[in-house]
Design a protein around this motif. Structure first.
Motif, PDB file in Angstrom:
ATOM      1  N   UNK B 301      20.275   6.819  18.418  1.00 54.64           N
ATOM      2  CA  UNK B 301      20.636   7.904  17.498  1.00 54.64           C
ATOM      3  C   UNK B 301      21.845   7.509  16.646  1.00 54.64           C
ATOM      4  N   UNK B 302      21.714   7.735  15.359  1.00 49.64           N
ATOM      5  CA  UNK B 302      22.793   7.372  14.434  1.00 49.64           C
ATOM      6  C   UNK B 302      23.043   8.527  13.464  1.00 49.64           C
ATOM      7  N   UNK B 303      24.278   8.649  13.016  1.00 53.55           N
ATOM      8  CA  UNK B 303      24.538   9.666  11.990  1.00 53.55           C
ATOM      9  C   UNK B 303      24.066   9.149  10.635  1.00 53.55           C
ATOM     10  N   UNK B 304      23.729  10.041   9.735  1.00 51.16           N
ATOM     11  CA  UNK B 304      23.454   9.610   8.357  1.00 51.16           C
ATOM     12  C   UNK B 304      24.650  10.033   7.496  1.00 51.16           C
ATOM     13  N   UNK B 310      19.616  10.105  12.280  1.00 56.98           N
ATOM     14  CA  UNK B 310      18.440   9.237  12.247  1.00 56.98           C
ATOM     15  C   UNK B 310      18.184   8.735  13.660  1.00 56.98           C
ATOM     16  N   UNK B 312      15.841   6.224  16.037  1.00 58.95           N
ATOM     17  CA  UNK B 312      15.043   5.007  15.859  1.00 58.95           C
ATOM     18  C   UNK B 312      14.484   4.528  17.198  1.00 58.95           C
ATOM     19  N   UNK B 321      11.096   5.521  13.032  1.00 60.33           N
ATOM     20  CA  UNK B 321      12.333   6.296  12.829  1.00 60.33           C
ATOM     21  C   UNK B 321      12.001   7.705  12.352  1.00 60.33           C
ATOM     22  N   UNK B 323      14.197  10.776  10.307  1.00 61.77           N
ATOM     23  CA  UNK B 323      15.454  11.258   9.760  1.00 61.77           C
ATOM     24  C   UNK B 323      15.418  12.777   9.893  1.00 61.77           C
ATOM     25  N   UNK B 332      11.546  13.460   8.744  1.00 64.10           N
ATOM     26  CA  UNK B 332      10.653  12.524   8.054  1.00 64.10           C
ATOM     27  C   UNK B 332      10.442  11.330   8.969  1.00 64.10           C
ATOM     28  N   UNK B 333       9.192  11.115   9.304  1.00 62.68           N
ATOM     29  CA  UNK B 333       8.831  10.024  10.230  1.00 62.68           C
ATOM     30  C   UNK B 333       8.331   8.831   9.431  1.00 62.68           C
ATOM     31  N   UNK B 334       8.813   7.666   9.822  1.00 65.31           N
ATOM     32  CA  UNK B 334       8.259   6.454   9.222  1.00 65.31           C
ATOM     33  C   UNK B 334       8.130   5.396  10.314  1.00 65.31           C
ATOM     34  N   UNK B 347       5.599  13.976   8.054  1.00 71.85           N
ATOM     35  CA  UNK B 347       6.682  14.963   8.136  1.00 71.85           C
ATOM     36  C   UNK B 347       6.450  15.841   9.365  1.00 71.85           C
TER      37      UNK B 347
END
Lengths: 122, 372
Positions: B301-304, B310, B312, B321, B323, B332-334, B347
């Protein structure tokens, strides 16, 4: 600059968890005007780039990772030498790409940088 | 043979189902001890010429929880005569009962005075009982005796500070690394993130967990220790008095990581990063706890930069990932295959169970592809 030139990124401490760096470290933030700042590895050593970056008290970095010029070219991300901001400054140009495409390319670049490992750790 | 003595109201989320958690029973045992001691003191006050308190004082009396009434949770505490008393004995025959009642009223009045920052009617030596009575309260829970007398965590702290004790204990969960384990002394040391090291007793049921975490100290293996921590009058932790539970913390523990990210302040990213909203982070912690499939790997887990999160998952050749927009509770999944360049975007609406099920499914499909 040549295809092997390393383009160095400063990694914010919050962009690391358990030693793993987020792909966000290799994409511009919405405030960056689609330009991802890097240090030109032909002109400055990793540790010196870290020292230069952290001279600014609001800029924190746990260390330096890098992608090569050729890795950016493979992803169709132009590298722009920009000696205006400071002599060793360059940027990866993500303009004319949508958000999803930027994210996808950032994932690939981050993976290349992970494989290369840290060039410098503070 | 018995009579109603006290009906405190327990208020807080844990008590909404009209039941008393077992761990709180020891708090009521401490209350009983306090009442007995205060009753003896009142007896001595009324009999200044008497050198000793009668050896049988209060011996036949004890406090019991006989029932739980609704209204948050109200344990009905009764004063009961011992079983070996003559069958025709009535509780009100005992003069000791009066002193028990005086003691009860004085304890309640003391709590009320502490809540209003007034002078406390109970002498300092009795206030040490609040080290144990009220220790089991969490967060905004409290025990209400009447409109003025509410034992909250804050009131309890005031009462303990007014007592003669130099140290007091508090039940809590502490997280850290095991920097020392001594099997001959049966003790261990918990190293907190700020470097503070706390000694704790080591019991056989926790031995394996402690030794595993100790061996993995260099790899940053962390544990959550639930128990009573001893603090000094300045509120600094001194040691761990007893340990109830020890749980190894997953290196990617969501709660701990988001707690850490919640401390970021505006400007965290090159002077531009936006701080993350703590209430939203709490929502995300709870959602991961209750809606994220326990069989799936936890995310990094990371901050945006704009104050979101975000998540990952590196799974084989796949980089997945999401967001997460914390305000909108959508994501939003990618997922990208680094070998084949195959990429999928989706999404998810994480404000409902369906969105979380879709996320779980997407991750399961990736894990399944890895297995094939």
């Amino acid at each position: 600059m040549n295809p092997e030139t390393l383009l160095m990124r400063q990694v914010n401490p919050s962009f690391i968890q358990n030693g793993r760096v987020t792909s966000q470290a290799f994409r511009p933030t919405p405030k960056d005007n689609s330009q991802l700042s890097v240090y030109n590895g032909d002109l400055i050593a990793p540790e010196n780039s870290w020292r230069h970056f952290t001279l600014n008290p609001s800029c924190r970095s746990s260390g330096v990772m890098a992608v090569s010029e050729s890795e950016c070219t493979e992803q169709a991300v132009p590298v722009v030498e920009d000696a205006i901001t400071f002599p060793e400054h360059a940027y990866l140009d993500f303009s004319n790409m949508d958000k999803k495409e930027i994210e996808r390319k950032a994932k690939v670049l981050a993976s290349k940088a992970h494989d290369r490992n840290w060039l410098y750790q503070a | 043979m018995n009579q109603e003595f006290l009906k405190p109201r327990l208020v807080g989320e844990r008590f909404n189902k009209h039941s008393v958690p077992l761990e709180l029973l020891k708090d009521f045992a401490a209350l009983e001890e306090m009442i007995v001691e205060v009753a003896k003191w009142k007896f001595k006050e009324s009999h200044p010429k008497q050198k000793r308190i009668p050896s049988g004082f209060g011996k036949d009396l004890s406090l019991h929880i006989s029932n739980i009434e609704d209204g948050s949770t109200i344990p009905v505490i009764i004063l009961m005569y011992a079983m070996n008393c003559p069958a025709n004995t009535q509780i009100f025959d005992s003069t000791d009962v009066d002193y028990f009642k005086q003691a009860r009223d004085l304890v309640i009045e003391t709590i009320a005075c502490a809540g209003q920052s007034k002078q406390l009617p109970l002498p300092a030596q009795f206030l040490g009982y609040f080290d144990r009575f009220g220790r089991g309260l969490r967060g905004d829970e409290y025990i209400e005796f009447n409109q003025l007398a509410k034992l909250t965590i804050e009131t309890r702290k005031q009462l303990i500070r007014a007592s003669k004790v130099d140290e007091w204990t508090e039940e809590c969960v502490l997280k850290g690394r095991i920097s020392e384990a001594d099997q001959s002394r049966m003790s261990f040391e918990l190293e907190l993130k700020n470097g503070t090291k706390l000694k704790a007793p080591l019991t056989s049921q926790h031995l394996d967990t402690i030794l595993d975490a100790f061996k993995d100290y260099a790899n940053n293996a962390r544990v959550a220790v639930q128990g009573a921590i001893k603090k000094d009058r300045q509120d600094h932790p001194k040691s761990i008095e007893f340990v109830e539970h020890i749980t190894p913390i997953d290196p990617l523990d969501v709660d701990e990581r988001l707690e850490e990210l919640g401390k970021l302040q505006d400007g965290w990213l090159d002077g531009k990063g936006v701080a993350l909203n703590r209430e939203n982070l709490l929502w995300l912690v709870k959602s991961f706890e209750s809606k994220f499939d326990a069989d799936l790997p936890l995310p990094y887990l990371y901050p945006t930069s704009d104050g979101n999160i975000q998540a990952e998952w590196p799974i084989g050749n796949w980089e997945a990932s999401i967001e997460i927009s914390l305000d909108k509770k959508c994501a939003e999944w990618q997922v990208l295959n680094l070998k084949t360049n195959e990429c999928r975007d989706l999404d998810f609406d994480l404000s409902n169970d369906r969105g979380w099920r879709e996320l779980n499914l997407a991750l399961k499909e990736l894990s399944h592809e890895l297995d094939v």
